[in-house]
Design an enzyme around this catalytic site. Structure first.
Site, short mmCIF file in Angstrom:
data_model
loop_
_atom_site.label_atom_id
_atom_site.label_comp_id
_atom_site.label_asym_id
_atom_site.label_seq_id
_atom_site.Cartn_x
_atom_site.Cartn_y
_atom_site.Cartn_z
N SER A 98 0.83 -1.20 0.00
CA SER A 98 0.00 0.00 0.00
C SER A 98 0.87 1.26 0.00
CB SER A 98 -0.92 -0.01 1.23
OG SER A 98 -1.70 1.15 1.30
N GLY A 99 0.57 2.15 -0.93
CA GLY A 99 1.34 3.39 -1.05
C GLY A 99 2.49 3.31 -2.01
N THR A 103 -2.06 2.13 -7.93
CA THR A 103 -3.23 2.76 -8.57
C THR A 103 -2.79 3.73 -9.65
OG1 THR A 103 -4.49 2.55 -6.51
CG2 THR A 103 -5.28 4.13 -8.13
N ASN A 148 -0.92 5.48 2.87
CA ASN A 148 -1.31 5.96 1.55
C ASN A 148 -2.60 6.77 1.68
OD1 ASN A 148 -1.72 6.39 -1.14
ND2 ASN A 148 -2.04 4.26 -1.69
N SER A 151 -5.44 4.75 -0.83
CA SER A 151 -5.14 3.32 -0.84
C SER A 151 -6.34 2.54 -1.37
CB SER A 151 -4.80 2.84 0.57
OG SER A 151 -4.60 1.45 0.59
N SER A 152 -6.08 1.63 -2.33
CA SER A 152 -7.14 0.76 -2.84
C SER A 152 -7.43 -0.32 -1.80
CB SER A 152 -6.72 0.11 -4.16
OG SER A 152 -6.49 1.08 -5.14
N GLY A 378 -0.84 -5.28 -2.28
CA GLY A 378 0.45 -5.92 -2.14
C GLY A 378 0.55 -6.66 -0.80
N GLU A 380 1.13 -7.40 2.88
CA GLU A 380 0.92 -6.51 4.02
C GLU A 380 1.43 -7.17 5.30
OE1 GLU A 380 -2.93 -3.88 2.55
OE2 GLU A 380 -3.14 -5.24 4.27
#
Length: 1070
Positions: A98-99, A103, A148, A151-152, A378, A380
């Site tokens: 994340s981050g 995206t 992020n 973040s998605s 991704g 985590e």
């Protein structure tokens, strides 16, 4: 599809090493240092063969344009061309934590596809819809996290479908595991999904009123307040963007309103709170505290309030033909509320994806070329990892597995295709970890499902006990009771946790919440209550609530559903040619120009990048087709420079032999040269660079010689041109000088001749003048001699006439200079110079006065003439007769002193008088009883005069002018006058009128003038006397004017002396 090879552009002016396959020496430290060096110089893309490593710059760079994508991301261009030209389906896998910029990378892919495709109205519409689907899904599926700001919180896979020309026809989106637990609770420093904040910030006041919402975030329990606003995010502008994107994608206005109503309902649902209520059987039953939010939510969804309130208090369990209803305590009611909120939002999100797919799917049913884009969470590793992190990391294990398999398969296929011997490569196979999680018998997911489905008391601890029993011997599983940690005093492993050795490292999972999140249980009562709603979307979102289709079978668990969807995704990816973008986050501060070695090293490890480099370097590190290889290095051999006339492979063989490259360092494929060691490639590059320097020197030498020769030839040509022009200029100057000299000589010669002729002509003229003068004198002498005798006889008379004539001339010229002004009242005139001119002097004065009077009258307008005529008539009547007259001369006759046409007070009176009003004034009517006056309005027209009340405007008397015989006034300076009427007339019934006015002169003048101009009227007589009789009804009264003293004041006063006498005292004139 042949893999993407190192392009020669990566070797030119490269910072660090553009392709990690060529990195020397290859270790983790050099790998990280190479990434740092390139990141510091804004080189955010590095390659491992066909794999792209993307570093998040946390700022905009000039490379993010469609024109630059082909240069900086050649993988995208290769994938698109392979799809279009070779008819091979492609997929682009974007992974990272994340981050890391996944995206933005997916948006870049979409923008590139939109930029390189064809044009046309239909194609542009499809491209615009594909691009605008991103803002909608980001608003509903993205959130701000500690790592992020965008973040998605779901996985997205999009299949973009193309026609045979490579133009997009449409797409299909699949979503995976929306993090719906975020709806009810967010970690500290994080936010709920974007759409909640965008709706409250950007919607209009009318929209919020319809949705029964308030802009204040603090009024909603589901919204965290510590990060409600994020710097750099404009929620209001984002909401407008989302509304516009939904319109472009194809959402109808009523569909948009329905979606916003469900979002508002989720916010209202979070504000519903419960309180316990004791029952007779001793159990507590939950009740809603404040029913206002419940009522508003029910109004938004169209649900009966009592139905939903009961669903929060009772739960019905059905088993075959039996139904059992149990009460819910407060904790269970809160669980039911949150479960409903999570299901409502997640199902709304799934409906949005389905609705977008309906709009963007390809219309033609023929087979299409497909490019898949996978943007998924991704790996985590948090301080507190739960069921969501377990599922996400399982998905990444599967992606790593397919990545290794496809990479090895790709390498092996190329070696076979090129005729190079394939040697097996040793690598870490994470299939054992995937089997630990997904095995249908002993896998963690299978045991979690089994624990959720078994009867009896099921808790997270019982699930952990089952794991300790089944997985204790597994080498990648650890817990307090497992065999792997039995003899270790590892205090970092609590009793309620287990640890898995993933390919990216060890991750500690807390089992709390595993069972509930896997169950994802929504009470049937709530589903049926939602199905009864009249809202347009509720029956689509809760089909299981249909009473006619009650399914007693337990719904599949969340883990089972995700495992099935991941399996389908893996099968889909294996049918396509993969292209990888590995995203890396350089720091945790979301700041540009900061590179944290430890964080980047951690991501490099769990992304398996070092493993990937080793796989790619296990055989030959570098490969390139013969043509570009020969073109790049042909200057190293005299036989191949500057042109090789034979086949490219033969040229490469000659080149490598001439460069003394050992035979074990390369191999010849069917279409490519394979180089084993990067050092060999770098040696060729160094020799090429030195050769290029020599060639550059040679080119500079030849260029400088050519430049100097060209300059000399240009100077020579210029000198010839300059000389020719100078000679021409010099000849022109010489010719002009001769010409000027000639002209000067000619002018002097002509001047001399002209002067000579002039002297001759002047001489002749003087001679003629002398002869004429002599002749004139002679003739004069003769004439005088002849007429001298006649002159002496008439001399006296001639002199007299001449003198008189000169005096008259002098008189008229003097009169011209002393002429008086043109004013008729100017009586000045010049003095009489001689007595014999007395008659002429007087007559000229009279004539001049008449002439200037005529001139003065000629300037008058018709109105001014009328005024002067009235003044003239007043002079004829009153001059030297009435003492008041001199003071009236300078006062203009205004006529309408009341402005009766404009004053609304006299509107009624004005309508009563039909003719034009010539005079309107206020007068005093004298009463014979006491001699006092009453104010009246006096109006004069062409045919009559009117007396009216001053206050009311009521007409008191209207007398035709023929009935008026005479007007009597005094000789003094008073304003009294009597209007005497004809005896026997209807107007004379009440007698004559004795009046006083400040405008006496004007009133009598207008009365006399009006009577004189009318042809059918007798002339009104004006009687000027200090004593006259006035007829009051039957009696005649004498009005006598006397000269009063100073005690009487400045105005005349009327007093009654007796029945037959009224005495008017007039003050003495000063």
């Amino acid at each position: 599809n042949p893999p993407i090879y190192v392009k020669t552009s990566l070797l030119d002016n490269m910072i660090g090493v553009g392709d990690m396959v060529l990195l020397e020496p290859l270790n983790e430290d050099s790998f990280i240092e190479n990434l740092r060096k390139r990141f510091d110089h804004n080189e955010i893309y590095t390659y491992i063969g066909s794999v792209v490593i993307s570093m998040n710059p946390y700022r905009s760079l000039p490379i993010f344009t469609p024109e630059k994508v082909e240069e900086y991301l050649p993988g995208l261009d290769e994938a698109y061309r392979s799809l279009r030209d070779q008819d091979k389906d492609q997929c682009i896998l974007i992974t990272g934590e994340s981050g890391a910029g996944k995206t933005e990378a997916s948006k870049l892919v979409m923008s590139y596809v939109a930029a390189v495709c064809g044009k046309g109205q239909e194609v542009n519409k499809v491209k615009e819809q594909l691009l605008q689907s991103n803002p909608v899904l980001e608003a509903f599926g993205n959130a701000k996290t500690v790592r992020n700001d965008n973040s998605s919180r779901f996985g997205k896979y999009m299949d973009i479908e193309f026609d045979f020309k490579g133009d997009p026809l449409g797409g299909v989106i699949s979503n995976y595991l929306l993090e719906k637990s975020r709806v009810c609770k967010q970690p500290r420093g994080e936010r709920n999904f974007h759409i909640f904040y965008q709706l409250l910030s950007g919607a209009s006041g009318d929209t919020l009123t319809k949705l029964k919402l308030d802009r204040d975030f603090s009024k909603y329990n589901y919204l965290s307040l510590d990060s409600a606003t994020v710097s750099g995010l404009d929620d209001a502008a984002s909401f407008r963007t989302v509304r516009n994107a939904m319109q472009i994608v194809g959402f109808m206005e009523d569909e948009v309103q329905s979606v916003l109503e469900l979002v508002a309902a989720v916010l209202k649902l979070g504000n519903i709170e419960f309180k316990p209520e004791s029952r007779v059987n001793g159990f507590d039953e939950s009740r809603v505290k404040d029913k206002n939010d419940l009522k508003e939510m029910c109004e938004l969804l169209g649900i009966e309030q009592s139905v939903l309130e009961r669903a929060f208090s009772y739960r019905t369990v059905e088993a075959k033909m039996e139904k059992v209803s149990t009460t819910l305590n407060v904790a269970q009611a809160y669980y039911a509320r949150d479960a409903l909120a999570k299901n409502l939002y997640s199902r709304l999100f799934s409906w949005l994806v389905t609705r977008i797919n309906e709009s963007i799917k390809a219309q033609a049913k023929t087979r299409h070329k497909v490019m898949g884009v996978l943007d998924i969470y991704g790996f985590e590793i948090f301080e507190d990892n739960s069921f969501e992190q377990f599922i996400i990391n399982y998905c990444n294990e599967k992606l790593q597995q397919i990545f290794i398999e496809l990479t090895l398969r790709e390498e092996q296929e190329e070696y076979v295709r090129e005729g190079i011997e394939w040697t097996n490569i040793e690598y870490f196979n994470n299939a054992v970890i995937c089997d630990l999680i997904e095995n249908n018998q002993n896998g963690i997911l299978a045991m979690l499902d089994e624990e959720c489905l078994r009867p009896g008391t099921v808790t997270d601890d019982t699930f952990l006990d089952k794991l300790n029993t089944i997985c204790a011997e597994h080498q990648h599983f650890e817990s307090r009771l497992s065999k792997n940690s039995k003899f270790l005093t590892d205090h970092s492993l609590p009793h309620s946790c287990f640890r898995i050795q993933h390919y990216a490292g060890k991750v500690l999972y807390r089992v709390e919440g595993f069972v509930d999140k896997n169950n994802d249980l929504l009470y049937r009562d709530l589903s049926q209550a939602m199905y009864k709603a009249t809202h347009s979307l509720m029956r689509q979102l809760f089909p299981e609530g249909n009473p006619a289709k009650v399914n007693l079978k337990r719904p599949p668990t969340a883990g089972f559903q995700f495992k099935a969807s991941v399996g389908g995704l893996m099968r889909n990816l294996q049918t396509k040619n993969p292209n990888y973008i590995r995203c890396i986050k350089p720091n945790d501060k979301k700041a540009s120009h900061i590179f944290t070695d430890s964080l980047v090293c951690h991501q490099v490890r769990y992304l398996g990048l070092m493993e990937n480099v080793r796989v790619r370097r296990a055989g030959y590190a570098f490969r390139q087709p013969y043509e570009p290889c020969l073109e790049r290095y042909k200057m190293l051999c005299r036989q191949t420079w500057p042109h090789w006339r034979g086949p490219a492979r033969d040229g490469v063989e000659v080149l490598l032999i001439d460069c003394s490259v050992p035979a074990e360092e390369f191999a010849y494929g069917r279409s490519k040269i394979f180089i084993r060691n990067p050092r060999t490639l770098f040696t060729l590059e160094e020799r090429r660079r030195a050769c290029l320097q020599d060639l550059a020197t040679l080119i500079q030498k030849i260029y400088r010689g050519w430049k100097c020769r060209t300059h000399f030839i240009l100077l020579k040509k210029s000198q010839v041109v300059v000389a020719a022009w100078y000679r021409r200029y010099a000849q022109q100057k010489k010719y002009e000088k001769i010409k000027r000299a000639t002209l000067v000589m000619q002018s002097f010669t002509r001047g001399w001749k002209a002067r000579k002729i002039l002297r001759q002509l002047k001489y002749e003229k003087r001679c003629k003048e002398a002869v004429t003068t002599i002749a004139a004198y002679w003739h004069g002498t003769e004439v005088r001699r002849e007429y001298r005798k006649f002159f002496r006889a008439n001399a006296g008379k001639k002199i007299y006439c001449f003198i008189i004539q000169r005096i008259m001339q002098k008189y008229f010229l003097g009169l011209k200079t002393t002429m008086p002004s043109m004013s008729p009242i100017d009586n000045t005139w010049s003095a009489q110079p001689y007595s014999f001119l007395e008659g002429a002097h007087t007559e000229l004065r009279r004539i001049f006065h008449f002439w200037r009077c005529k001139k003065h009258r000629g300037q008058f307008t018709e109105e001014k003439k009328a005024v002067y005529e009235e003044k003239l008539e007043a002079s004829e009547i009153f001059k030297d007769k009435k003492a008041l007259y001199p003071s009236s001369v300078s006062q203009p006759f205004k006529g309408d002193y009341l402005e009766i046409q404009k004053n609304p007070k006299y509107q009624k009176l004005n309508s009563a008088v039909e003719e034009k009003v010539l005079l309107a004034d206020v007068v005093n009517k004298i009463n014979r009883a006491n001699g006092k006056g009453s104010p009246r309005l006096f109006l004069l027209t062409k045919s009559n005069f009117v007396l009216a009340d001053q206050k009311t405007g009521q007409v008191k008397a209207s007398v035709p002018l023929p009935d008026l015989t005479s007007v009597s006034v005094s000789t003094q300076s008073d304003g009294f006058f009597a209007l005497k009427l004809k005896e026997g007339s209807a107007s004379a019934a009440k007698g004559d009128f004795l009046l006083s006015s400040e405008h006496l002169i004007e009133i009598i003048t207008k009365l006399h003038r009006t009577g004189t101009t009318a042809a059918d009227k007798d002339q009104i007589n004006i009687d000027i006397s200090d004593e006259f009789l006035v007829q009051f009804k039957q009696d005649k009264v004498c009005v006598k004017f006397i000269q009063g003293g100073p005690k009487n004041g400045t105005s005349a006063a009327c007093k009654r002396k007796n029945n037959r006498l009224l005495e008017v005292s007039v003050p003495s004139s000063p």
